[in-house]
Design an enzyme around this catalytic site. Structure first.
Site, PDB file in Angstrom:
ATOM      1  N   ASP A   1      -6.819  12.487 -25.937  1.00  0.00           N
ATOM      2  CA  ASP A   1      -6.845  11.100 -25.457  1.00  0.00           C
ATOM      3  C   ASP A   1      -6.256  10.253 -26.580  1.00  0.00           C
ATOM      4  O   ASP A   1      -6.932   9.936 -27.561  1.00  0.00           O
ATOM      5  CB  ASP A   1      -8.288  10.705 -25.150  1.00  0.00           C
ATOM      6  CG  ASP A   1      -8.425   9.239 -24.723  1.00  0.00           C
ATOM      7  OD1 ASP A   1      -7.462   8.470 -24.904  1.00  0.00           O
ATOM      8  OD2 ASP A   1      -9.509   8.888 -24.218  1.00  0.00           O
TER       9      ASP A   1
ATOM     10  N   THR B   1      -3.960   5.255 -22.380  1.00  0.00           N
ATOM     11  CA  THR B   1      -3.913   3.955 -21.721  1.00  0.00           C
ATOM     12  C   THR B   1      -2.535   3.377 -22.037  1.00  0.00           C
ATOM     13  O   THR B   1      -1.869   3.810 -22.981  1.00  0.00           O
ATOM     14  CB  THR B   1      -5.012   3.001 -22.253  1.00  0.00           C
ATOM     15  OG1 THR B   1      -4.931   2.967 -23.674  1.00  0.00           O
ATOM     16  CG2 THR B   1      -6.392   3.467 -21.837  1.00  0.00           C
TER      17      THR B   1
ATOM     18  N   ARG C   1      -2.391  -3.265 -18.432  1.00  0.00           N
ATOM     19  CA  ARG C   1      -3.569  -2.394 -18.349  1.00  0.00           C
ATOM     20  C   ARG C   1      -3.222  -1.257 -17.399  1.00  0.00           C
ATOM     21  O   ARG C   1      -2.614  -1.469 -16.352  1.00  0.00           O
ATOM     22  CB  ARG C   1      -4.767  -3.173 -17.829  1.00  0.00           C
ATOM     23  CG  ARG C   1      -5.040  -4.421 -18.631  1.00  0.00           C
ATOM     24  CD  ARG C   1      -6.445  -4.897 -18.454  1.00  0.00           C
ATOM     25  NE  ARG C   1      -7.316  -4.122 -19.286  1.00  0.00           N
ATOM     26  CZ  ARG C   1      -7.533  -4.371 -20.585  1.00  0.00           C
ATOM     27  NH1 ARG C   1      -6.941  -5.376 -21.178  1.00  0.00           N
ATOM     28  NH2 ARG C   1      -8.345  -3.617 -21.292  1.00  0.00           N
TER      29      ARG C   1
ATOM     30  N   GLU D   1      -0.450   4.859  -0.648  1.00  0.00           N
ATOM     31  CA  GLU D   1      -1.228   6.070  -0.956  1.00  0.00           C
ATOM     32  C   GLU D   1      -0.337   7.308  -0.927  1.00  0.00           C
ATOM     33  O   GLU D   1       0.488   7.462  -0.018  1.00  0.00           O
ATOM     34  CB  GLU D   1      -2.340   6.251   0.082  1.00  0.00           C
ATOM     35  CG  GLU D   1      -3.593   5.485  -0.274  1.00  0.00           C
ATOM     36  CD  GLU D   1      -4.716   5.738   0.710  1.00  0.00           C
ATOM     37  OE1 GLU D   1      -4.591   6.629   1.572  1.00  0.00           O
ATOM     38  OE2 GLU D   1      -5.727   5.027   0.598  1.00  0.00           O
TER      39      GLU D   1
ATOM     40  N   TYR E   1       0.861  -1.196   0.000  1.00  0.00           N
ATOM     41  CA  TYR E   1       0.000   0.000   0.000  1.00  0.00           C
ATOM     42  C   TYR E   1       0.890   1.237   0.000  1.00  0.00           C
ATOM     43  O   TYR E   1       1.841   1.314   0.765  1.00  0.00           O
ATOM     44  CB  TYR E   1      -0.918   0.025   1.243  1.00  0.00           C
ATOM     45  CG  TYR E   1      -2.369  -0.002   0.833  1.00  0.00           C
ATOM     46  CD1 TYR E   1      -2.939   1.077   0.183  1.00  0.00           C
ATOM     47  CD2 TYR E   1      -3.149  -1.128   1.057  1.00  0.00           C
ATOM     48  CE1 TYR E   1      -4.254   1.046  -0.236  1.00  0.00           C
ATOM     49  CE2 TYR E   1      -4.471  -1.162   0.641  1.00  0.00           C
ATOM     50  CZ  TYR E   1      -5.020  -0.074  -0.011  1.00  0.00           C
ATOM     51  OH  TYR E   1      -6.319  -0.114  -0.434  1.00  0.00           O
TER      52      TYR E   1
ATOM     53  N   LYS F   1      -2.612  -0.555 -25.032  1.00  0.00           N
ATOM     54  CA  LYS F   1      -3.014  -0.720 -26.437  1.00  0.00           C
ATOM     55  C   LYS F   1      -1.735  -0.732 -27.291  1.00  0.00           C
ATOM     56  O   LYS F   1      -0.925  -1.633 -27.134  1.00  0.00           O
ATOM     57  CB  LYS F   1      -4.006   0.372 -26.825  1.00  0.00           C
ATOM     58  CG  LYS F   1      -5.316   0.270 -26.016  1.00  0.00           C
ATOM     59  CD  LYS F   1      -6.359   1.247 -26.523  1.00  0.00           C
ATOM     60  CE  LYS F   1      -7.678   1.080 -25.817  1.00  0.00           C
ATOM     61  NZ  LYS F   1      -7.759   1.750 -24.509  1.00  0.00           N
TER      62      LYS F   1
END
Ligand SMILES: Cc1ncc(COP(=O)(O)O)c(C=O)c1O
Length: 423
Positions: A195, A221, A230, A52, A50, A224
């Site tokens: 985008d 992203t 991902r 954050e 973790y 692709k």
């Protein structure tokens, strides 16, 4: 594999999916094959952590090595795209776009993006998406010829006065004129977000215009044409406004801080550190000279596939392609997009049904299919291979219900794939 002992059912499904990916032709333009190194990072022990916050400013202890991972990912992104700021934490493309809205506009503000049924993405203002539920979304279509009509977009912007204009698409076979979009945004005082999710690999390869230094914010992203895991990144220029205590005003000067605060704590909690590491590995791969060759080959292959399909009397939206994808209009073939998708699936060729501009059919049963070359190119296929792919498509779609054609093409596709082993 540990998983075979721990969960035989999931292990079996993964095995069969791998076989499907190896024995078939992946033509969905948003899909690709990540490298074993990227997958190793994605499946690493970093999933246990973790963290954050941002590097060196975390809300949890034990982040010495995770900070190193995120620093590397950010530095590589900045270098590769020539920007002063990169946020690599968005979980995927849709939350990254959400962060851009959250950073730059207020609920109820007017936003403008490409119409979903003409090739745009859900998050660019489609009616059921957050982008139209929380903002006043105005959508621009393409012209009758399937190309973006920049004069019409400028006119619409002038009428509607959006605060944010999006450029980008999921199903547009031509190059974007980012400079023209920037001018339109400037003329109405809007932020301009590009985008580039679909075309990032082509931009890295220098075979598509670049929005860097032109758009205010760029989102991509990572899974692709960039061939990573991902995930997503938001890239921009500007000064970080820290250590401002209160949120900075919404101005271009403070874009890095606005974006960072929108991602965390605005929308997300802990970053997926395994994903960040895999993005860093993918960025390193994209910085190698071979990646430029790869990106250029994607386009050469798409053009070769377009030629073969045109030779077989297929209709392509805009008549061809500048990038990695083709939008096939099946109206002259007496097939719907769904029927074509299913017929091709039977022979091991995977694509998706898609609307075409001014589609005479309904969106859930549209007239087109969307096909692309990024995944085939990752397997090492070249222009002459695309001729075969196009011929198999033509054969299958000329006899969609003929079991003998289906069986023959399925066998040929499977045998062909054995020459292009990827994992
Ligand atoms: C242009 C564009 N933007 C955003 C997205 C959303 O990405 P994700 O599916 O990772 O949420 C996609 C995915 O298809 C896309 O094509």
């Amino acid at each position: 594999m540990f998983i075979e002992k721990a969960d035989a059912q999931i292990a079996e499904l993964i095995k069969r999916e791998k076989q499907r990916q190896m024995e078939g032709l992946e033509l969905i333009p948003s899909e690709n094959y990540a490298s074993p190194a990227v997958m190793e990072a994605m499946g690493s022990i970093l999933t246990n952590k973790y963290s954050e916050g941002y590097p060196h400013k975390r809300y949890y202890g034990g982040n010495e090595f995770v900070d190193g991972v995120e620093d590397l990912a950010r530095d590589r992104a900045k270098k590769l795209f020539g920007v002063s700021h990169a946020n690599v934490q968005p979980y995927s493309g849709s939350p990254a776009n959400q962060a851009i809205y959250f950073a730059l506009v207020e609920p109820g503000d007017t936003v403008m993006g490409m119409h979903l049924l003409y090739g745009g993405h859900l998050t660019h203002g489609w009616k059921v998406n957050f982008s139209a539920r929380y903002y006043r979304a105005v959508q621009y279509p393409t012209g009758q010829d399937g190309y973006l009509n920049y004069d019409a977009i400028a006119e619409l912007a002038d009428q509607e006065k959006p605060r944010l204009i999006y450029c980008g698409a999921t199903a547009y076979p031509r190059e974007f004129d980012f400079k023209r979009f920037a001018k339109i945004a400037e003329s109405v005082g809007a932020y301009f977000a590009a985008d580039i999710s679909h075309v990032t690999g082509l931009i890295v390869a220098g075979v598509h215009a670049s929005p860097f230094g032109v758009a205010d914010v760029v989102m991509t992203t990572t899974h692709k044409t960039l061939r990573g895991p991902r995930g997503a990144m938001i890239l921009c220029n500007g000064e970080p406004s820290e250590p401002l205590k209160k949120p900075p005003e919404k101005s271009k000067k403070y874009l890095p801080t606005l974006i960072d605060r929108a991602v965390f704590p605005g929308l997300q909690g802990g970053p997926h550190d395994h994903q960040t590491a895999a993005i860093a590995v993918a960025l390193k791969e994209a910085m190698q000279p071979e990646f430029k060759v790869y990106g250029a080959q994607i386009v050469k292959n798409a053009k070769a596939l377009a030629h073969t399909l045109l030779d077989h009397d297929f209709t392509l939206v805009t008549g061809g392609t500048d990038n990695h994808l083709l939008l096939v209009d099946l109206n002259n073939k007496n097939l719907s997009g769904g029927e074509a998708e299913r017929a091709l699936e039977h022979v091991g060729m995977y694509c998706n049904k898609n609307t075409i501009p001014f589609d005479p059919r309904k969106p859930f049963d549209p007239s087109g299919i969307r096909i692309g070359t990024p995944a085939l190119t990752s397997r090492g296929m070249k222009e002459s291979d695309m001729e075969k792919v196009g011929m198999w498509m033509a054969d299958t779609l000329a006899h969609p219900a003929d079991a003998s054609v289906r069986e023959r093409v399925r066998k040929e596709v499977k045998a062909f794939c054995q020459d292009f082993v990827i994992y």
